[in-house]
Each structure stands twice: as structure tokens, then as C-alpha cells.
Design a protein around this motif. Sequence first.
Motif, short mmCIF file in Angstrom:
data_model
loop_
_atom_site.label_atom_id
_atom_site.label_comp_id
_atom_site.label_asym_id
_atom_site.label_seq_id
_atom_site.Cartn_x
_atom_site.Cartn_y
_atom_site.Cartn_z
N ASP A 145 0.67 -1.25 -0.11
CA ASP A 145 0.12 -0.07 0.01
C ASP A 145 0.83 1.29 0.13
OD1 ASP A 145 -1.63 2.30 1.09
OD2 ASP A 145 -3.16 0.54 0.97
N PRO A 146 0.78 2.21 -0.96
CA PRO A 146 1.61 3.27 -1.02
C PRO A 146 1.33 4.33 0.26
CG PRO A 146 0.07 3.47 -2.60
CD PRO A 146 -0.18 2.02 -2.01
N GLN A 147 0.15 4.24 0.80
CA GLN A 147 -0.10 4.95 1.79
C GLN A 147 0.62 4.61 3.05
OE1 GLN A 147 -4.12 6.39 2.75
NE2 GLN A 147 -4.03 7.37 0.59
N VAL A 148 0.86 3.20 3.27
CA VAL A 148 1.70 2.64 4.27
C VAL A 148 3.19 3.20 4.12
CG1 VAL A 148 2.57 0.84 5.63
CG2 VAL A 148 0.34 0.83 4.90
N ARG A 149 3.65 3.05 2.76
CA ARG A 149 4.95 3.63 2.53
C ARG A 149 5.34 5.02 2.57
NH1 ARG A 149 3.82 0.54 -1.96
NH2 ARG A 149 4.45 2.23 -3.53
N ARG A 150 4.26 5.60 2.46
CA ARG A 150 4.31 7.16 2.67
C ARG A 150 4.64 7.64 4.04
NH1 ARG A 150 -1.56 9.13 3.02
NH2 ARG A 150 -1.27 8.35 5.22
N GLU A 151 3.98 6.75 4.85
CA GLU A 151 4.11 6.95 6.34
C GLU A 151 5.46 6.63 6.92
OE1 GLU A 151 2.14 8.65 8.74
OE2 GLU A 151 0.97 9.05 7.35
N CYS A 152 5.87 5.55 6.10
CA CYS A 152 7.40 4.98 6.22
C CYS A 152 8.18 6.42 6.13
CB CYS A 152 7.73 3.78 5.80
SG CYS A 152 7.03 2.32 6.07
N ALA A 153 8.20 6.81 4.77
CA ALA A 153 8.95 8.04 4.49
C ALA A 153 8.81 9.18 5.41
CB ALA A 153 8.60 8.43 3.27
N LEU A 154 7.66 9.41 5.88
CA LEU A 154 7.60 10.39 6.94
C LEU A 154 8.24 10.04 8.39
CD1 LEU A 154 3.61 11.42 6.25
CD2 LEU A 154 5.79 12.67 5.42
N ALA A 155 8.24 9.00 8.79
CA ALA A 155 8.71 8.47 9.92
C ALA A 155 10.24 8.50 9.89
CB ALA A 155 8.42 7.08 10.12
N LEU A 156 11.05 8.82 8.44
CA LEU A 156 12.39 9.11 8.64
C LEU A 156 12.81 10.63 8.81
CD1 LEU A 156 13.02 6.45 5.56
CD2 LEU A 156 13.65 6.18 8.11
N HIS A 157 11.77 11.34 8.81
CA HIS A 157 11.95 12.65 8.98
C HIS A 157 12.99 12.87 10.03
CE1 HIS A 157 11.24 17.01 8.54
NE2 HIS A 157 10.82 17.08 9.75
N PHE A 158 14.04 13.56 10.04
CA PHE A 158 15.19 13.78 10.97
C PHE A 158 15.63 12.69 11.60
CE2 PHE A 158 14.85 18.69 11.80
CZ PHE A 158 14.83 18.84 10.17
N ASN A 159 15.45 11.38 11.18
CA ASN A 159 15.91 10.18 11.90
C ASN A 159 17.48 9.88 11.49
OD1 ASN A 159 16.49 7.19 12.45
ND2 ASN A 159 14.13 7.14 12.91
N LYS A 160 18.03 9.79 12.52
CA LYS A 160 19.65 9.95 12.30
C LYS A 160 20.19 8.44 12.36
CE LYS A 160 19.89 14.37 12.36
NZ LYS A 160 19.83 15.10 11.00
N SER A 161 19.31 7.24 12.54
CA SER A 161 19.76 6.12 12.45
C SER A 161 20.69 5.70 11.32
CB SER A 161 18.61 5.17 12.42
OG SER A 161 17.84 5.20 13.69
N PRO A 162 21.79 4.91 11.46
CA PRO A 162 22.42 4.41 10.02
C PRO A 162 21.90 3.66 9.20
CG PRO A 162 23.24 3.25 12.42
CD PRO A 162 22.44 4.26 12.54
N GLU A 163 20.61 3.28 9.62
CA GLU A 163 19.85 2.26 8.85
C GLU A 163 18.86 3.23 7.77
OE1 GLU A 163 20.05 -0.24 12.49
OE2 GLU A 163 19.80 1.95 11.87
N ALA A 164 18.68 4.54 8.33
CA ALA A 164 17.88 5.42 7.39
C ALA A 164 18.05 5.46 6.02
CB ALA A 164 17.81 6.60 8.10
N PRO A 165 19.00 5.97 5.60
CA PRO A 165 19.45 6.24 4.21
C PRO A 165 19.22 4.91 3.37
CG PRO A 165 21.38 7.13 5.44
CD PRO A 165 20.78 6.32 6.22
N LYS A 166 19.52 3.65 3.66
CA LYS A 166 18.98 2.58 2.83
C LYS A 166 17.65 2.56 2.82
CE LYS A 166 20.36 -2.17 2.23
NZ LYS A 166 20.94 -3.37 2.84
#
Length: 439
Positions: free
Chosen positions: A338-359
Motif C-alpha cells: 500500500d503506497p499510503q503505508v510507504r508514505r508513512e514510512c518516509a515521513l517516519a524517517l524525518h530527522f531520523n539519524k539512524s545509520p539504517e535510515a538512508p538505505k
Amino acid sequence: NNKPVYDQYGDSIGSKKYKMGMVFRCDPDGSNVERMAHNFRNNYEICVDSYGTMWQSDNDDDGNRGVRINYVMDYGNYGYVDEMTGGWWSETRTNMEDSIPYRHWHLNDPGVVPNLLQTGSGSPTGIIVYEGNLLPEKFQNQIIHCEPGHNVVRAYPVKKDGAGYSATIENILEGEFDQWFRPSDICVAPDGSLIVADWYDPVVGGHDAKDKESGRIYRIAPKGAAYKMPKFDYSTVEGAVSALQNPNLYVRRQAWTALQGFGAKAVPALEQLWKSAENDRMKARAFWALVKMPGGDKYIADAIKSLNPDIRIAGLRAARELNSNVIGVITQLVNDKDPQVRRECALALHFNKSPEAPKLWAELAAQHDGKDRWYLEALGIGAADQWDNFFAAYLQKVPDPLQSAAGKDIVWRARTDKSLPFLVKLATDESTGLKSRLR
């Protein structure tokens, strides 16, 4: 006390960082202030559905037929003034929209979230999401809104459209024979009917009032549905769980407070609602009550496995609110169908500094279809202040983004020097149409 208010990132909230009208949230005691979106013109109020999705109206500069209804995407810029310069919407710029109502919100600019619906002229006021069942089905689970400028109360039936939404207009109550009808606010009564406050005046707006004596209250309900106030018992778990399912916000707030006070004693009844309710919005209410209990973040794992994407989104939002394994939750949802779920995944990365975030962001970006502006803007919000790392990870996955419409979109939206060589190619390639727009 003349002291600045700080946002969730420790920055002072003000015009240096944010622009124009804003949406905030905080705890009931005023702590933990979060800026949720900005750059509105004259937004009236926010309404929130049971999944945690926010909706609002926004008023244009009067006379420009740009009144709009918004789905408020977390952390979004809504384009009233130029993001970079603060310039007014009427100023000449590259790639200006072809009509004033769209030009008004900088809708062709990268970094501006689309509008759900533009409604033309008006004076938008009170707004709700109707989650009752007394009104006809076409109004259930829909936005209902007061528009005193046009003497009407109307619904905006919403449909999902990729990572965003589309909407239409359905009138409910019209002042066809009385142009003084000025519906200024609306709420849902405990019996599921609508209560509308009528400012009642020959003019509209807070600057003037010709009739300083009159005002009316309307109740909207099906024929024969007499008003009857339900009885509520907040002193028992069962009574509070029942009240939690009421469409009236005050009743639900009382129920919420009681259930949080009951603590562990309320868990079995809430779990029953969470697991067995036929209405997924009631499940969502049970989930939010459970997840805010001590140790309640364990329910996130169940939520993100739900068949309903809105419940999966609620699970991710709860993980963000509670700072509970956000990267782990995104990892499980990054390839959600579902693209809306993936949308929320993208928003959840906002200012997230985890090393996994870029990938993770690159994985989400690789699933952009090249058509969905909502999804593209969610990616942009997710990459804010981390574009160098995120775009580099994307290039490892998609070495030549100019080979697809999706890749060109991401180059256009990017805010990093790493995108400039690709942007130059786009700008000099006649086939893209970008060169002509930049002249």
C-alpha cells in the motif's frame, strides 16, 4: 512569560524556521510541543480521525478563489509563501501555475504538499470527521465542513489516491432561501446527529457584523430521529469502553481519561474491542488506548500486521510517538504493497539519524511510480536535512535516475549537490520539457 516555545527538535518556533499558519500538537499540560505542518494562510482548525490522520480547511487571500481542504501530511510545507525566499504567491517565478487558485499555493514548486480539494471562493470555518452511524452512509467516516461564505454545510467524500487522496463535494444543509445563514461551527452530538452553529448575518467574517442580536443552532438528523441523550457510565471499565466508541469528542475524551485511570484493569475489555470490533475505527480507538498504557507498545507489533493499511499506519504513528523501535517497524513495512503505508514510512524517517535510515529511504524512493506527487513529497519530507546521505544511497540502488520518470521526479525534488549533474542534464534536454519551463 515572553519566552520562546521550542519544537520537537529543540528549535525556537518562529518565522526564522517556519512560515505563516502552522499546525501544532502537544500534551494536555502544554509540554512536548511538536510542529506538524506549516505555511498555511488562514487555517481554521484541525480535525483528526480515529487513525490519527489530520484534516483542515485553509482560507485564501480573499477574492482569489483559492480556498482549500487539506490532508495534513506530517511536517509538510503547504506553499502559501515561497519556501526559499518567503516571496508572495503573486510574485513572478519559474514555472508558475496557469491559474491564480493554484498559483496561490505554489503548487508547482518542489517541496509543496498537494491540496486535497480546492473549493473556490468562501470563508471556511468549523470542520469534523463524522464517525457516527446515524447519518446516511455516504456521510459516514467523511469530512463535514461549514462554509458560511456560501451559506452551506457540506461533506467532502474522500477516496484514497495513491499515497494521497481525492475528494468531491456533497451538500448537507444549504441556505438557499436565507442568505443570512452563516454556519460557523459544527460538532457531532452523542446521539450521532450534527449540531451546527449559525452566526446568522448578512455579511461574513470576523471584521464586521450587521446583526448583533441573532444566532441559531441547528440539529441535522434523519427524519423521525428524535434527539435522545445516551447515558454514560465512566465509573466502570465496560461503560468507559462503550463510551470510547461514541462519535462525540467530549464523550470519547471522558472515556479515554477514565480508561487510562483504570490502567491494567481496563486492558482485557480494550483487547476484546481491539481484536473483535467489526468497525476498524473502533479497533483503532482501542489500539490508541492500549498503546498508551505502560508497556503498551507491544500492541504495535500486532497493528503493523493488520490487513487494514490504516491500522498499519496507526501502528507506525504510535511507534513514532512512543519512540519505540521506529526503524524496526519501518523495516517491516518498507515494501508494503500500500503506497499510503510507504508514505508513512518516509515521513517516519524525518530527522531520523539512524545509520539504517538512508538505505530504507532509498528502498522507498525506488518504489516511486513517477506519477504520485503525494508520495514524492513524503520522500522529500523524509529526507529533509539528510539529502546528501539519502540521495547517495538512492544512487547506489538507481545509478542513473534519469532513465525513468520516477528518477527524474526525485532529482527535481532533491536538495543536495549530488543531484546537480542530473538536474543539469534535465534542464538541457528538450525532450523533458524542463528546459522550456526554465526560460
